[in-house]
Motif scaffolding. Structure first.
Motif, PDB file in Angstrom:
ATOM      1  N   TYR A 215       8.642  -8.177   7.014  1.00  0.00           N
ATOM      2  CA  TYR A 215       7.954  -7.083   6.538  1.00  0.00           C
ATOM      3  C   TYR A 215       7.429  -6.178   7.803  1.00  0.00           C
ATOM      4  O   TYR A 215       6.666  -6.823   8.563  1.00  0.00           O
ATOM      5  N   ALA A 216       7.858  -4.986   7.792  1.00  0.00           N
ATOM      6  CA  ALA A 216       7.530  -4.107   9.196  1.00  0.00           C
ATOM      7  C   ALA A 216       6.380  -3.463   8.805  1.00  0.00           C
ATOM      8  O   ALA A 216       5.454  -3.309   9.798  1.00  0.00           O
ATOM      9  N   VAL A 217       5.851  -3.211   7.737  1.00  0.00           N
ATOM     10  CA  VAL A 217       4.512  -2.667   7.157  1.00  0.00           C
ATOM     11  C   VAL A 217       3.992  -3.838   6.158  1.00  0.00           C
ATOM     12  O   VAL A 217       4.639  -3.792   5.065  1.00  0.00           O
ATOM     13  N   MET A 218       2.828  -3.997   6.433  1.00  0.00           N
ATOM     14  CA  MET A 218       1.976  -4.775   5.287  1.00  0.00           C
ATOM     15  C   MET A 218       0.764  -4.644   5.360  1.00  0.00           C
ATOM     16  O   MET A 218       0.301  -4.849   6.534  1.00  0.00           O
ATOM     17  N   GLY A 219      -0.062  -4.367   4.501  1.00  0.00           N
ATOM     18  CA  GLY A 219      -1.644  -4.360   4.538  1.00  0.00           C
ATOM     19  C   GLY A 219      -2.171  -4.000   3.303  1.00  0.00           C
ATOM     20  O   GLY A 219      -1.577  -3.801   2.191  1.00  0.00           O
ATOM     21  N   GLY A 220      -3.573  -3.932   3.143  1.00  0.00           N
ATOM     22  CA  GLY A 220      -4.203  -3.758   2.169  1.00  0.00           C
ATOM     23  C   GLY A 220      -5.881  -3.743   2.094  1.00  0.00           C
ATOM     24  O   GLY A 220      -6.261  -3.844   3.163  1.00  0.00           O
ATOM     25  N   TYR A 221      -6.447  -4.375   0.890  1.00  0.00           N
ATOM     26  CA  TYR A 221      -8.004  -4.223   0.892  1.00  0.00           C
ATOM     27  C   TYR A 221      -8.046  -5.650  -0.076  1.00  0.00           C
ATOM     28  O   TYR A 221      -7.454  -5.820  -0.919  1.00  0.00           O
ATOM     29  N   ILE A 222      -9.512  -5.773   0.191  1.00  0.00           N
ATOM     30  CA  ILE A 222      -9.784  -6.800  -0.593  1.00  0.00           C
ATOM     31  C   ILE A 222     -11.457  -6.778  -1.252  1.00  0.00           C
ATOM     32  O   ILE A 222     -12.182  -6.044  -0.152  1.00  0.00           O
ATOM     33  N   TYR A 223     -11.735  -6.987  -2.303  1.00  0.00           N
ATOM     34  CA  TYR A 223     -13.171  -6.937  -2.605  1.00  0.00           C
ATOM     35  C   TYR A 223     -14.008  -8.202  -2.317  1.00  0.00           C
ATOM     36  O   TYR A 223     -13.270  -9.189  -2.223  1.00  0.00           O
ATOM     37  N   ASN A 224     -15.185  -8.084  -2.803  1.00  0.00           N
ATOM     38  CA  ASN A 224     -16.141  -9.464  -2.404  1.00  0.00           C
ATOM     39  C   ASN A 224     -15.821 -10.338  -3.279  1.00  0.00           C
ATOM     40  O   ASN A 224     -16.008 -11.437  -2.902  1.00  0.00           O
ATOM     41  N   ASP A 225     -15.359 -10.072  -4.379  1.00  0.00           N
ATOM     42  CA  ASP A 225     -15.141 -11.257  -5.547  1.00  0.00           C
ATOM     43  C   ASP A 225     -13.608 -11.775  -5.468  1.00  0.00           C
ATOM     44  O   ASP A 225     -13.319 -12.540  -6.391  1.00  0.00           O
ATOM     45  N   GLY A 226     -12.727 -11.169  -4.675  1.00  0.00           N
ATOM     46  CA  GLY A 226     -11.423 -11.832  -4.390  1.00  0.00           C
ATOM     47  C   GLY A 226     -10.151 -10.964  -4.969  1.00  0.00           C
ATOM     48  O   GLY A 226      -9.035 -11.218  -4.872  1.00  0.00           O
ATOM     49  N   THR A 227     -10.701  -9.863  -5.771  1.00  0.00           N
ATOM     50  CA  THR A 227      -9.612  -8.859  -6.135  1.00  0.00           C
ATOM     51  C   THR A 227      -9.127  -8.268  -4.966  1.00  0.00           C
ATOM     52  O   THR A 227      -9.715  -7.834  -4.088  1.00  0.00           O
ATOM     53  N   PHE A 228      -7.645  -8.147  -4.824  1.00  0.00           N
ATOM     54  CA  PHE A 228      -7.058  -7.537  -3.829  1.00  0.00           C
ATOM     55  C   PHE A 228      -5.992  -6.554  -4.217  1.00  0.00           C
ATOM     56  O   PHE A 228      -5.359  -6.781  -5.175  1.00  0.00           O
ATOM     57  N   LYS A 229      -5.632  -5.704  -2.986  1.00  0.00           N
ATOM     58  CA  LYS A 229      -4.393  -4.993  -3.319  1.00  0.00           C
ATOM     59  C   LYS A 229      -3.583  -5.331  -2.028  1.00  0.00           C
ATOM     60  O   LYS A 229      -4.212  -5.183  -0.465  1.00  0.00           O
TER      61      LYS A 229
END
Length: 345
Positions: A215-229
């Motif tokens: 993947y040329a671009v990949m990223g996201g975010y995560i919450y304290n409880d493990g939920t992520f995008k």
């Protein structure tokens, strides 16, 4: 020596979760189970007027019920035990909320379908997460904060940051109502959201990469409880995807849409996991998957034709094979996460 047991007692004793099943809240055909067990042998039907009972030899009980569930699954299969896209559709009242929501689309380019419905990414109809999402969305719509009167801007609000930034609760009244709804449904709010690289995401979750490919671009975010995008586009720019994993018991404000003319089918991925695939008229592909501890949603497109996203059935299946859903099932098995800023390196 034989013992007489009610078939309902046996069902209570042997929860389908032992066998990796998650039954929908629908009646079980007891006559069917009884007939299956009787055909296996070693069972006498007791002549009871009001309640049917089975006379089972003690060692036979658990094995017989387990076999009955296996046979039932082979007959009714996916339609009975696996939730479908229709179970995630949210009501028009919730869709019409004016509160800002997170976006789950793989691309920000606007596309107007002929007809579409909003879908929950935080749980299916009847789940605590879904019911809380609908209730909070409706309440926000009916009780918007008068920001002009309050003089509220991006630098000031009455509530903690997570209430303001993650749940659109600007005033203390809104925060109190959110707390009431969350408590009613037995959920927890996110307290922290952290931007991550894929390497950081896999590291804080304590897992090997569960998405293969370059993947040329990949990223996201995560919450304290493990939920992520997690978002990504591959090297040649063909496949773009967004994955949202919502931990059960946590509350997120996120939704997506699905066209009314979608095609849906079960697909067993290369990791040996059955997932629900949804194709929106060759425009977007969606993947739904549930683990013991999370709801997982993926949306993908394989390039654009004439300014419209495009993906075919075979391409969606091939993309599903690049995600290790069995690893996600092992990771999100119901245990709790506690992730903080210090964990992001």
């Amino acid at each position: 020596m034989k013992k007489t047991l009610q078939i309902t007692d046996l069902i209570d004793d042997i929860c389908p979760d032992e066998y990796g099943l998650r039954m929908k809240p629908a009646p079980v055909d007891m006559d069917h189970i009884r007939d299956i067990i009787r055909e296996q042998g070693g069972v006498d039907i007791a002549p009871v007027r009001k309640k049917r009972a089975l006379r089972l030899s003690r060692p036979f009980v658990r094995a017989a019920i387990a076999a009955a569930f296996v046979v039932l699954l082979s007959v009714t299969a996916y339609a009975v035990y696996q939730l479908r896209m229709a179970d995630y559709v949210i009501t028009p009242q919730a869709v019409e909320t004016t509160a800002p929501m997170e976006s789950a689309d793989a691309s920000e380019q606007p596309v107007t379908p002929k007809s579409s419905a909003g879908i929950s990414l935080v749980g299916y109809q009847g789940s605590p997460e879904y019911e809380a999402y609908v209730e909070w969305s409706r309440w926000l719509k009916d009780n918007p904060a008068d920001l002009n009167a309050l003089g509220v801007n991006d630098l000031w609000h009455e509530t903690p940051d997570n209430y303001y930034q993650l749940y659109s609760a600007v005033t203390q009244e809104q925060a109190d109502k959110l707390d009431e709804i969350i408590a009613e449904h037995g959920l927890e709010l996110h307290t922290l959201r952290m931007m991550t690289t894929p390497e950081q995401l896999f590291s804080v979750l304590g897992t090997e990469p569960f998405v293969s490919g370059e993947y040329a671009v990949m990223g996201g975010y995560i919450y304290n409880d493990g939920t992520f995008k997690l978002d990504g586009s591959n090297i040649d720019g063909s496949i773009s995807f967004s994955m949202f994993t919502s931990v059960k018991g946590a509350f997120s404000m996120i939704e997506s849409t699905v066209d009314s003319d979608y095609e849906e089918w079960e697909y067993v991925t290369s990791s040996g996991t059955a997932v629900d695939l949804i194709l929106e008229g060759s425009r977007f592909g969606n993947i739904l998957f549930e683990t013991e501890g999370a709801y997982i949603y993926v949306r993908a497109a394989n390039g654009w034709i004439g300014g419209v996203p495009h993906i075919e059935r075979e391409e969606l299946e091939a993309f599903a094979d690049t995600i290790d859903f069995s690893a996600l099932a092992s990771l999100y098995d119901g245990h709790t996460f506690d992730i903080g800023m210090d964990d992001i390196h």
